[in-house]
Design an enzyme around this catalytic site. Structure first.
Site, PDB file in Angstrom:
ATOM      1  N   SER A   1     -33.016  56.314 -44.948  1.00  0.00           N
ATOM      2  CA  SER A   1     -33.101  56.184 -43.830  1.00  0.00           C
ATOM      3  C   SER A   1     -32.876  55.094 -43.010  1.00  0.00           C
ATOM      4  O   SER A   1     -33.895  54.513 -43.512  1.00  0.00           O
ATOM      5  CB  SER A   1     -34.145  57.316 -43.122  1.00  0.00           C
ATOM      6  OG  SER A   1     -33.756  57.293 -41.624  1.00  0.00           O
TER       7      SER A   1
ATOM      8  N   HIS B   1     -25.739  55.779 -47.727  1.00  0.00           N
ATOM      9  CA  HIS B   1     -24.541  55.973 -46.952  1.00  0.00           C
ATOM     10  C   HIS B   1     -23.369  55.613 -48.154  1.00  0.00           C
ATOM     11  O   HIS B   1     -22.263  55.880 -48.579  1.00  0.00           O
ATOM     12  CB  HIS B   1     -24.734  54.755 -46.106  1.00  0.00           C
ATOM     13  CG  HIS B   1     -25.024  54.989 -44.905  1.00  0.00           C
ATOM     14  ND1 HIS B   1     -26.044  53.863 -44.155  1.00  0.00           N
ATOM     15  CD2 HIS B   1     -24.582  55.677 -44.220  1.00  0.00           C
ATOM     16  CE1 HIS B   1     -26.885  54.751 -43.319  1.00  0.00           C
ATOM     17  NE2 HIS B   1     -26.487  55.494 -42.991  1.00  0.00           N
TER      18      HIS B   1
END
Ligand code: PAF
Length: 285
Positions: free
Chosen positions: A185, A37
């Site tokens: 993830s 991210h």
């Protein structure tokens, strides 16, 4: 960094950067932030003076038996990471702020959602596109940054931007991997240590396909068989799909060319993981 929970205060806060005209970039997330991210924030920063990150675990994109309730949530930790990386506004609404009353309109994808993750997660991409369209309308960014790891999501968002005429430039950033090549993830946190080791087989299968492609193999069927030889011996990795596909139509590719996607989804223990690579793209360093 300002943390804002409501739509109207966010719109007001964005008036000044919008007037300044040096660009607003949106990085939509569901939180549980990791380096993947944060690398999207870097891509946003390179292109716009103002970076908005949204943090919202979107109930609409989870099926009834999926992990909505247990999805990791840590607003304080995420806010620290986002601020340290240079996010200007963290938009973290409660569900009631985004879905205030009974909804009568959703953004429903057409055939691009019928295969792969869309086939095993009915309604998932309607939930994704609906929330992303709402975020686009709320933030009205010039640029929106998504990760390549969710390749089908990125393809659908590109189609939505085109078909619904959002004046937004889409940036799709490369997947970030652990040192053992497992794609980052938020769901990796669910894996028990033995399953975490098994997760390495997904990228190994994709890399075997990439190596074969680089060595001249272009048959989709042969490339899939090469990937299967890596994962199939491990009975605890339950492959949902392992395929090569066209990056725009997402149709299976009988002949792979540079830009064809090799993708995998598998269940390891109770966790469903996805990963993909772009054939012909430079190998990760
Ligand atoms: O990729 C995600 O984290 C989510 O699907 C998104 C794009 C933030 C929409 O909820």
């Amino acid at each position: 960094m300002q943390i804002i929970e409501r739509i109207e205060p966010l719109r007001s806060a964005l008036e000044a950067p919008r007037r300044a005209g040096s660009g607003i970039a949106l990085v939509p997330t569901m939180g549980a932030l990791h380096e993947g991210h944060l690398s999207l924030v870097d891509r946003a920063r390179e292109r716009a003076a103002c970076v908005v990150m949204s943090l919202f675990v979107n109930p609409l994109q989870f099926g009834p038996n999926e992990d909505f309730a247990r999805y990791p949530r840590d607003l304080e930790g995420d806010a620290r990471l986002a601020e340290a990386r240079g996010v200007d506004f963290l938009f973290a609404p409660q569900p009631a702020e985004l879905y205030r009353s009974a909804r009568s309109v959703s953004v429903v994808p057409a055939s691009l959602a019928s295969r792969w993750d869309g086939a095993s997660r009915p309604g998932h991409f309607t939930g994704v596109l609906t929330v992303v369209a709402k975020l686009f309308n709320i933030v009205q960014p010039d640029i929106a940054v998504f990760g390549q790891k969710d390749f089908q999501q990125a393809t659908l968002i590109r189609a939505m931007i085109r078909d619904l005429d959002f004046p937004i430039q889409l940036v799709v950033a490369p997947t970030v991997r652990e040192t053992d090549d497992v794609a980052l993830s938020s769901r990796n946190a669910y894996l028990r240590p033995t399953d975490r080791k098994r997760a390495r087989l997904l990228s190994r299968a994709l890399f075997a396909m990439r190596d074969a492609f680089d060595a001249g193999e272009s048959s989709g069927e042969v490339l899939e068989a090469i990937g299967r030889r890596v994962v199939d011996p491990e009975a605890k990795v339950k492959v949902e799909y392992l395929a090569v596909m066209d990056p725009d139509t997402l149709e299976p590719a009988t002949v792979a060319t540079a830009g064809t996607i090799a993708a995998v989804a598998a269940h390891i223990g109770t966790t469903r993981l996805i990963d993909n690579i772009i054939l012909g793209a430079p190998a990760p360093s």
